[in-house]
Structures are given as C-alpha cells and as structure tokens.
Enzyme design. Structure first.
Site, PDB file in Angstrom:
ATOM      1  N   GLY A  98      40.629  46.319  44.557  1.00 49.27           N
ATOM      2  CA  GLY A  98      41.116  47.210  43.334  1.00 49.27           C
ATOM      3  C   GLY A  98      40.347  48.014  42.177  1.00 49.27           C
ATOM      4  N   GLU A 105      31.953  42.943  48.982  1.00 48.25           N
ATOM      5  CA  GLU A 105      32.654  41.764  48.667  1.00 48.25           C
ATOM      6  C   GLU A 105      33.040  41.222  50.002  1.00 48.25           C
ATOM      7  OE1 GLU A 105      35.523  42.352  45.077  1.00 48.25           O
ATOM      8  OE2 GLU A 105      36.367  43.299  47.073  1.00 48.25           O
TER       9      GLU A 105
HETATM   10  O1  LIG Z   1      37.778  45.526  44.279  1.00 47.63           O
HETATM   11  C1  LIG Z   1      37.583  45.064  43.259  1.00 47.63           C
HETATM   12  C2  LIG Z   1      37.525  43.228  43.679  1.00 47.63           C
HETATM   13  O2  LIG Z   1      38.198  43.318  44.956  1.00 47.63           O
HETATM   14  C3  LIG Z   1      38.498  42.284  43.466  1.00 47.63           C
HETATM   15  O3  LIG Z   1      38.369  40.929  43.391  1.00 47.63           O
HETATM   16  C4  LIG Z   1      39.925  42.488  43.080  1.00 47.63           C
HETATM   17  O4  LIG Z   1      40.607  43.864  42.291  1.00 47.63           O
HETATM   18  C5  LIG Z   1      40.962  41.310  41.906  1.00 47.63           C
HETATM   19  O5  LIG Z   1      40.572  42.026  40.810  1.00 47.63           O
HETATM   20  P1  LIG Z   1      41.409  40.681  39.909  1.00 47.63           P
HETATM   21  O6  LIG Z   1      40.894  39.186  40.062  1.00 47.63           O
HETATM   22  O7  LIG Z   1      40.647  41.871  38.502  1.00 47.63           O
HETATM   23  O8  LIG Z   1      42.692  40.591  39.494  1.00 47.63           O
END
Ligand SMILES: O=C[C@H](O)[C@H](O)[C@H](O)COP(=O)(O)O
Length: 236
Positions: A98, A105
């Site tokens: 997201g 990652e």
């Molecule tokens: O690219 C972003 C990552 O995969 C995040 O770990 C994921 O979007 C979750 O983000 P958040 O902790 O801000 O909800």
C-alpha cells in the site's frame, strides 16, 4: 484508543522479540515506523542490533532513531523482519505494498529466518482481495504487461479494475526501484498462492504484493487487547 495507538501496541509486542546481536529487517509504513521508533529507544538504552531498511523512508526513520544500518551485501541472513501489512488472512498470507515498498520488503522478508507481521485488527480478513493488490511493473511495454496480467487474472478466476497508482502531483507513483505500480481491485482472491505463481511468470511484472509463506507470526492489536497468531503448519 486510536488506530495509531493500536499500531504502536502491536509494534511494542514485536520489539519484545528482539534480542541483543540480532540482524533485523525493518519494514515500511505507519505500523513499522512505530517499531523502528521503539527499537531506537532500546538501542539508545544499549541494545546492539543492526537493520536493513525496506525503503528510503524507513532508512530515514532508522537514521533519525539511531538504529545502525547495513545491507544485504554486507550480511548474509537476517534473524528477524518486522513489517506491517495491508491485509492478513488466517494462513498468514498477506497483501502488502500500500505504501509502494513491496519489492524491497519481499527481498528482505525472504532473506530473514523469521517474519513477524504487526497490524491493528482491521487488517485481518477471511479472504485476501478487498485491499487493491499492488503489482510493481516496468513502465516499458506496459500495454503488453497489462494484457498478460488480465490473462493471469482470468486463469485464476479473478477480475477487477486496474489503475496505475498516482502520486500526489498527479503523475505516476514511482517506487524506490524506479518502477510503477498497478493497483488491481479484485474484491476476493480465492487462491492467492496460485495467483502469486501466475503473476511471477509475467516478464514486465517486477513483483506483486502477495506475500505467501513468509510471515510466521502475526501480532494484531484491537480494542480487546493483543492477539498473536502463528502460521498454521499446513495451508488449509
Ligand atoms: O508498501 C508498504 C507496506 O507494505 C506497508 O507495510 C503496508 O502498506 C502497511 O502499511 P501501514 O502499516 O501504514 O498500514
């Protein structure tokens, strides 16, 4: 209690798993940011760890918090990666990306002996797919790549609108690796492991946000408290 408090609670529980001397993967996003900050506090108190950041944003956070950094050129395996997720299902299969950091990652998670995913309870779903699936693509030949993705969706009995992710300035969002992201609104992904394999075979797809068999533990914080879920030994 705010959503941000819940994210911090999940991060705090994961920090308890960190031991002196560990090599860590540092995730990206608002939940992982709490982990980096809390880790930084322990480093200031004398904990010796070294981390590999999964994005330039996390690199900046880790530097600000005084967490020593390294690269996957300098170290072989990592002991533990702690990262957030956009969706988590009961097999601990994830949608991530997201924030656009899915490629680094996944590289970091795959180089780790263990991955703990931290989140507030809203990320827990029965079936993945409500959150748009991020697919990182090379801009060259995008039309052909899109058609191949559509064919992969059809083979896997899923369909939905595909949008090129936009940055705030209205231009295409560019990842840390210099690629673009297609967000696919699939609604439900009945067999995420199978779809992951199909997407992996498309030349213009650099990576996708399905994380299969990587997370071993989920730490989920909700108003009722913290729930720790281990990955079932076999997929159902
Ligand atoms: O690219 C972003 C990552 O995969 C995040 O770990 C994921 O979007 C979750 O983000 P958040 O902790 O801000 O909800």
């Amino acid at each position: 209690m705010s959503m941000d408090d819940l994210k911090r609670q999940a991060a705090a529980r994961a920090v308890e798993q960190v031991r002196d001397g560990m090599k860590l993967g540092l995730g990206t996003g608002s939940t992982a940011k709490h982990f980096v900050e809390l880790l930084g506090e322990r480093v200031q108190a004398g904990l010796k760890v070294i981390g590999v950041p999964t994005s330039e944003a996390t690199r900046a956070d880790a530097e600000r918090c005084g967490v020593p950094l390294t690269t996957l050129e300098e170290v072989d395996r990592l002991d533990l990666t702690v990262d957030g997720a956009d969706e988590i299902d009961p097999n601990l299969e994830l949608i991530k990306g997201g924030g656009g950091a899915l490629l680094r990652e996944k590289i970091v998670a795959a180089a780790s002996d263990r991955m703990i995913v931290i989140a507030d309870e809203s990320k827990w779903v029965k079936t993945l797919g409500r959150f748009p699936l991020p697919i990182e693509v090379v801009p060259f030949g995008l039309g052909a790549t899109r058609r191949a993705i559509e064919a992969a969706f059809a083979e896997n009995n899923v369909s939905g609108q595909m949008d090129i992710r936009k940055a705030k300035d209205g231009h295409a969002f560019v990842t840390d690796g210099g690629h673009w992201i297609i967000d696919a609104r699939l609604g439900q992904i009945p067999d995420s492991a199978r779809l992951a394999v199909s997407l992996n075979s498309i030349p213009g797809v650099v990576e996708h946000g399905l994380f299969i068999g990587l997370a071993r533990t989920a730490v989920l914080a909700g108003p009722e408290g913290i729930r720790v879920v281990e990955r079932p030994s076999r997929r159902n």
